[in-house]
Structures are given as C-alpha cells and as structure tokens.
Motif scaffolding. Structure first.
Motif, PDB file in Angstrom:
ATOM      1  N   ASP A  57      -3.886  -8.673   5.141  1.00 52.70           N
ATOM      2  CA  ASP A  57      -5.064  -8.067   5.751  1.00 52.70           C
ATOM      3  C   ASP A  57      -5.943  -7.407   4.684  1.00 52.70           C
ATOM      4  OD1 ASP A  57      -6.632  -7.561   7.981  1.00 52.70           O
ATOM      5  OD2 ASP A  57      -5.609  -5.689   8.480  1.00 52.70           O
ATOM      6  N   ALA A  58      -5.338  -6.726   3.719  1.00 55.28           N
ATOM      7  CA  ALA A  58      -6.105  -6.096   2.633  1.00 55.28           C
ATOM      8  C   ALA A  58      -6.885  -7.150   1.854  1.00 55.28           C
ATOM      9  CB  ALA A  58      -5.176  -5.317   1.703  1.00 55.28           C
ATOM     10  N   ILE A  59      -6.257  -8.301   1.615  1.00 56.96           N
ATOM     11  CA  ILE A  59      -6.924  -9.386   0.890  1.00 56.96           C
ATOM     12  C   ILE A  59      -8.079  -9.948   1.716  1.00 56.96           C
ATOM     13  CG2 ILE A  59      -6.630 -11.729   0.004  1.00 56.96           C
ATOM     14  CD1 ILE A  59      -3.708 -10.901  -0.684  1.00 56.96           C
ATOM     15  N   SER A  60      -7.826 -10.230   2.985  1.00 52.43           N
ATOM     16  CA  SER A  60      -8.874 -10.846   3.808  1.00 52.43           C
ATOM     17  C   SER A  60     -10.038  -9.890   4.071  1.00 52.43           C
ATOM     18  CB  SER A  60      -8.301 -11.365   5.127  1.00 52.43           C
ATOM     19  OG  SER A  60      -7.852 -10.304   5.932  1.00 52.43           O
ATOM     20  N   ARG A  61      -9.770  -8.605   4.212  1.00 49.62           N
ATOM     21  CA  ARG A  61     -10.841  -7.616   4.423  1.00 49.62           C
ATOM     22  C   ARG A  61     -11.531  -7.246   3.114  1.00 49.62           C
ATOM     23  NH1 ARG A  61     -10.031  -3.444   8.932  1.00 49.62           N
ATOM     24  NH2 ARG A  61      -8.406  -4.297  10.233  1.00 49.62           N
ATOM     25  N   ARG A  62     -10.827  -7.496   2.002  1.00 45.74           N
ATOM     26  CA  ARG A  62     -11.262  -7.045   0.683  1.00 45.74           C
ATOM     27  C   ARG A  62     -11.440  -5.534   0.669  1.00 45.74           C
ATOM     28  NH1 ARG A  62     -15.879 -11.352  -0.399  1.00 45.74           N
ATOM     29  NH2 ARG A  62     -15.124 -12.506   1.366  1.00 45.74           N
ATOM     30  N   MET A  63     -10.441  -4.875   1.287  1.00 45.81           N
ATOM     31  CA  MET A  63     -10.452  -3.420   1.386  1.00 45.81           C
ATOM     32  C   MET A  63      -9.052  -2.876   1.109  1.00 45.81           C
ATOM     33  SD  MET A  63     -12.571  -2.697   4.853  1.00 45.81           S
ATOM     34  CE  MET A  63     -14.327  -2.504   4.796  1.00 45.81           C
ATOM     35  N   GLU A  64      -9.015  -1.676   0.592  1.00 42.80           N
ATOM     36  CA  GLU A  64      -7.758  -0.987   0.365  1.00 42.80           C
ATOM     37  C   GLU A  64      -7.158  -0.567   1.702  1.00 42.80           C
ATOM     38  OE1 GLU A  64      -6.980   3.428  -1.205  1.00 42.80           O
ATOM     39  OE2 GLU A  64      -7.808   2.077  -2.721  1.00 42.80           O
ATOM     40  N   ILE A  65      -5.836  -0.682   1.802  1.00 38.30           N
ATOM     41  CA  ILE A  65      -5.106  -0.223   2.987  1.00 38.30           C
ATOM     42  C   ILE A  65      -4.009   0.723   2.499  1.00 38.30           C
ATOM     43  CG2 ILE A  65      -3.505  -0.907   4.820  1.00 38.30           C
ATOM     44  CD1 ILE A  65      -5.113  -3.453   5.185  1.00 38.30           C
ATOM     45  N   ILE A  66      -3.813   1.807   3.219  1.00 38.01           N
ATOM     46  CA  ILE A  66      -2.740   2.749   2.901  1.00 38.01           C
ATOM     47  C   ILE A  66      -1.584   2.475   3.852  1.00 38.01           C
ATOM     48  CG2 ILE A  66      -2.065   5.173   2.704  1.00 38.01           C
ATOM     49  CD1 ILE A  66      -4.308   4.301   0.744  1.00 38.01           C
ATOM     50  N   PHE A  67      -0.410   2.178   3.286  1.00 42.07           N
ATOM     51  CA  PHE A  67       0.795   1.941   4.078  1.00 42.07           C
ATOM     52  C   PHE A  67       1.663   3.179   3.943  1.00 42.07           C
ATOM     53  CE2 PHE A  67       4.902   0.296   5.267  1.00 42.07           C
ATOM     54  CZ  PHE A  67       4.589  -0.581   6.293  1.00 42.07           C
ATOM     55  N   VAL A 126       5.641   8.935   2.720  1.00 38.36           N
ATOM     56  CA  VAL A 126       5.405   8.219   1.471  1.00 38.36           C
ATOM     57  C   VAL A 126       4.259   7.253   1.737  1.00 38.36           C
ATOM     58  CG1 VAL A 126       6.353   6.659  -0.259  1.00 38.36           C
ATOM     59  CG2 VAL A 126       7.837   8.379   0.807  1.00 38.36           C
ATOM     60  N   ALA A 127       3.094   7.543   1.136  1.00 36.01           N
ATOM     61  CA  ALA A 127       1.899   6.712   1.334  1.00 36.01           C
ATOM     62  C   ALA A 127       1.680   5.868   0.084  1.00 36.01           C
ATOM     63  CB  ALA A 127       0.686   7.592   1.615  1.00 36.01           C
ATOM     64  N   LEU A 128       1.602   4.556   0.287  1.00 37.11           N
ATOM     65  CA  LEU A 128       1.400   3.625  -0.825  1.00 37.11           C
ATOM     66  C   LEU A 128       0.100   2.853  -0.617  1.00 37.11           C
ATOM     67  CD1 LEU A 128       5.031   2.248  -1.118  1.00 37.11           C
ATOM     68  CD2 LEU A 128       3.962   4.062  -2.456  1.00 37.11           C
ATOM     69  N   ARG A 129      -0.623   2.676  -1.700  1.00 38.89           N
ATOM     70  CA  ARG A 129      -1.912   2.001  -1.667  1.00 38.89           C
ATOM     71  C   ARG A 129      -1.713   0.493  -1.830  1.00 38.89           C
ATOM     72  NH1 ARG A 129      -5.050   1.066  -6.343  1.00 38.89           N
ATOM     73  NH2 ARG A 129      -7.153   0.491  -5.778  1.00 38.89           N
ATOM     74  N   ILE A 130      -2.282  -0.274  -0.910  1.00 42.23           N
ATOM     75  CA  ILE A 130      -2.338  -1.738  -1.034  1.00 42.23           C
ATOM     76  C   ILE A 130      -3.757  -2.064  -1.472  1.00 42.23           C
ATOM     77  CG2 ILE A 130      -2.105  -3.955   0.132  1.00 42.23           C
ATOM     78  CD1 ILE A 130      -0.293  -2.548   2.195  1.00 42.23           C
ATOM     79  N   THR A 131      -3.896  -2.678  -2.629  1.00 41.51           N
ATOM     80  CA  THR A 131      -5.221  -2.968  -3.164  1.00 41.51           C
ATOM     81  C   THR A 131      -5.857  -4.148  -2.422  1.00 41.51           C
ATOM     82  OG1 THR A 131      -4.545  -4.606  -4.815  1.00 41.51           O
ATOM     83  CG2 THR A 131      -4.402  -2.253  -5.454  1.00 41.51           C
ATOM     84  N   PRO A 132      -7.157  -4.343  -2.604  1.00 41.74           N
ATOM     85  CA  PRO A 132      -7.820  -5.510  -1.996  1.00 41.74           C
ATOM     86  C   PRO A 132      -7.269  -6.850  -2.507  1.00 41.74           C
ATOM     87  CG  PRO A 132      -9.448  -3.863  -2.599  1.00 41.74           C
ATOM     88  CD  PRO A 132      -8.132  -3.413  -3.170  1.00 41.74           C
ATOM     89  N   LEU A 133      -6.465  -6.814  -3.559  1.00 45.59           N
ATOM     90  CA  LEU A 133      -5.804  -8.024  -4.060  1.00 45.59           C
ATOM     91  C   LEU A 133      -4.394  -8.176  -3.480  1.00 45.59           C
ATOM     92  CD1 LEU A 133      -6.877  -7.877  -7.821  1.00 45.59           C
ATOM     93  CD2 LEU A 133      -7.818  -9.322  -5.991  1.00 45.59           C
ATOM     94  N   GLY A 134      -3.988  -7.245  -2.604  1.00 43.83           N
ATOM     95  CA  GLY A 134      -2.677  -7.307  -1.971  1.00 43.83           C
ATOM     96  C   GLY A 134      -1.564  -6.683  -2.792  1.00 43.83           C
ATOM     97  N   ARG A 135      -1.915  -6.004  -3.872  1.00 40.08           N
ATOM     98  CA  ARG A 135      -0.883  -5.387  -4.715  1.00 40.08           C
ATOM     99  C   ARG A 135      -0.469  -4.033  -4.142  1.00 40.08           C
ATOM    100  NH1 ARG A 135      -3.997  -7.022 -10.105  1.00 40.08           N
ATOM    101  NH2 ARG A 135      -3.283  -9.165 -10.188  1.00 40.08           N
ATOM    102  N   ILE A 136       0.809  -3.748  -4.304  1.00 43.40           N
ATOM    103  CA  ILE A 136       1.388  -2.485  -3.852  1.00 43.40           C
ATOM    104  C   ILE A 136       2.407  -2.070  -4.906  1.00 43.40           C
ATOM    105  CG2 ILE A 136       3.225  -3.628  -2.528  1.00 43.40           C
ATOM    106  CD1 ILE A 136       2.927  -1.423  -0.402  1.00 43.40           C
ATOM    107  N   PRO A 137       2.635  -0.778  -5.108  1.00 43.44           N
ATOM    108  CA  PRO A 137       3.674  -0.403  -6.069  1.00 43.44           C
ATOM    109  C   PRO A 137       5.020  -1.022  -5.671  1.00 43.44           C
ATOM    110  CG  PRO A 137       2.375   1.517  -5.447  1.00 43.44           C
ATOM    111  CD  PRO A 137       1.960   0.396  -4.545  1.00 43.44           C
ATOM    112  N   PRO A 138       5.700  -1.662  -6.621  1.00 40.15           N
ATOM    113  CA  PRO A 138       7.001  -2.255  -6.278  1.00 40.15           C
ATOM    114  C   PRO A 138       7.983  -1.161  -5.877  1.00 40.15           C
ATOM    115  CG  PRO A 138       6.610  -2.371  -8.650  1.00 40.15           C
ATOM    116  CD  PRO A 138       5.359  -1.840  -8.029  1.00 40.15           C
TER     117      PRO A 138
END
Length: 183
Positions: A57-67, A126-138
C-alpha cells in the motif's frame, strides 16, 4: 381421490430440526474450538499478511505509512502520518487510518521485537516507518501462547528490503547486522 395426507408428522419435523441444530452447533463451535497452535499460526499469518499489504500500500500510494505494534495490548495498526481530505490531498500533520487496530487471536500474545542493531522491545508501542518504497526497519517479531511460552511460539522475520516476511516455527536468535555482512 385417495386418502393420502400431505405434510410432515411432528416426529419428522423434530428430527429435521435436531439435525439442523446439530450441524449449526458444530459449525459455530469449530471456529471457537480451534487448537491453540492453530490460533497462534493464524495470528502469525495475519500479521505477516498485514505487513505485506501495508508495504504494498505504501508503494502504490507513494506515501509513508506508520505501522504500530502495541505489545502490551497484543494488537497492531497502520496509519498515514498526516490528515487527508476526501480527495486524498494532504491537509497537514495528524493521522489518517489505513488499518484500524487488529488484535492477535484470542489467548495469543506478542513476545519481544528484536531489531538488527541488537536492541529489543518487550512492551509498549513500537511505531515503524514504511517508506514509499516499501522499506521498513528489519526486525523479528515473536508471537506466542502464554500458556505454553516455551513450545508454542513463532518468529516473524521482517526483511527491510524484501516485501516478504518469513514465519519460523519457534524462537530464532536475532542476527545482528555488522559491517562484515556488507563486504
């Protein structure tokens, strides 16, 4: 005209109702009577699936999502870090829900979350940032059955780059990423 009657006798109706009631009772009870191991596996699969969906969803929206994991209440959610209007334009800071709070299956709990730098969290948010490229801290997320914490647990290994998460039966010792891994 013959003297045949049409309809059902009271006994036939009672037998039919009893059979329907038995079938309904079995089908409704099956969902609640799942073995704890199945509820645990379901929790792990739901979490991994939701993570994949949010990264996509973060990739398709091209927006950051907080998980966000709520380790104390055994639930998780996802939101955008700003408010959107009805057309999807950013209004400013705030929260726009992407996925409301979802609880783990009944009787299941979060253990720790382990990060690539060797740190861990056992409670709180614990809030983790998902970038618009779909990356998240491992990170590795442990879900377990508190009634059998030593034997009924799964580790969900969340890659920072690959969209896929791996579900491993049991506890997996976290691997600390060091400079040597990049040579």
């Amino acid at each position: 005209m013959s003297g045949h009657r049409r309809g059902f006798t009271l006994i036939e109706m009672m037998v039919a109702i009893a059979i329907i009631g038995l079938m309904l009772g079995l089908s409704l009870g099956a969902g609640k009577a799942l073995l704890p191991q199945e509820r645990l596996k379901s929790s792990a699969n739901d979490l991994a699936g939701t993570l994949l969906q949010m990264r996509t969803d973060a990739i398709s929206r091209r927006m950051e999502i907080i998980f966000t994991y709520d380790l104390t209440e055994n639930r998780y959610k996802a939101h955008l870090p700003y408010e959107l209007d009805d057309e999807g334009h950013i209004l400013g800071p705030g929260e726009s829900p992407v996925r409301d709070w979802r609880e783990l299956e009944e009787g299941m709990a979060f253990g720790s979350i382990y990060f690539a730098d060797g740190s861990a969290r056992e409670d709180g948010l614990v809030a983790l940032r998902i970038t618009p490229l779909g990356r998240i801290p491992p990170h590795d997320v442990v879900v377990y059955n508190p009634d059998y914490p030593e034997t009924e647990l799964f580790t969900i290994r969340v890659s920072g780059l690959s969209l896929a998460s791996e579900i491993v039966d049991g506890f997996v010792q976290p691997e600390i990423i060091e400079d040597a891994h990049f040579r």
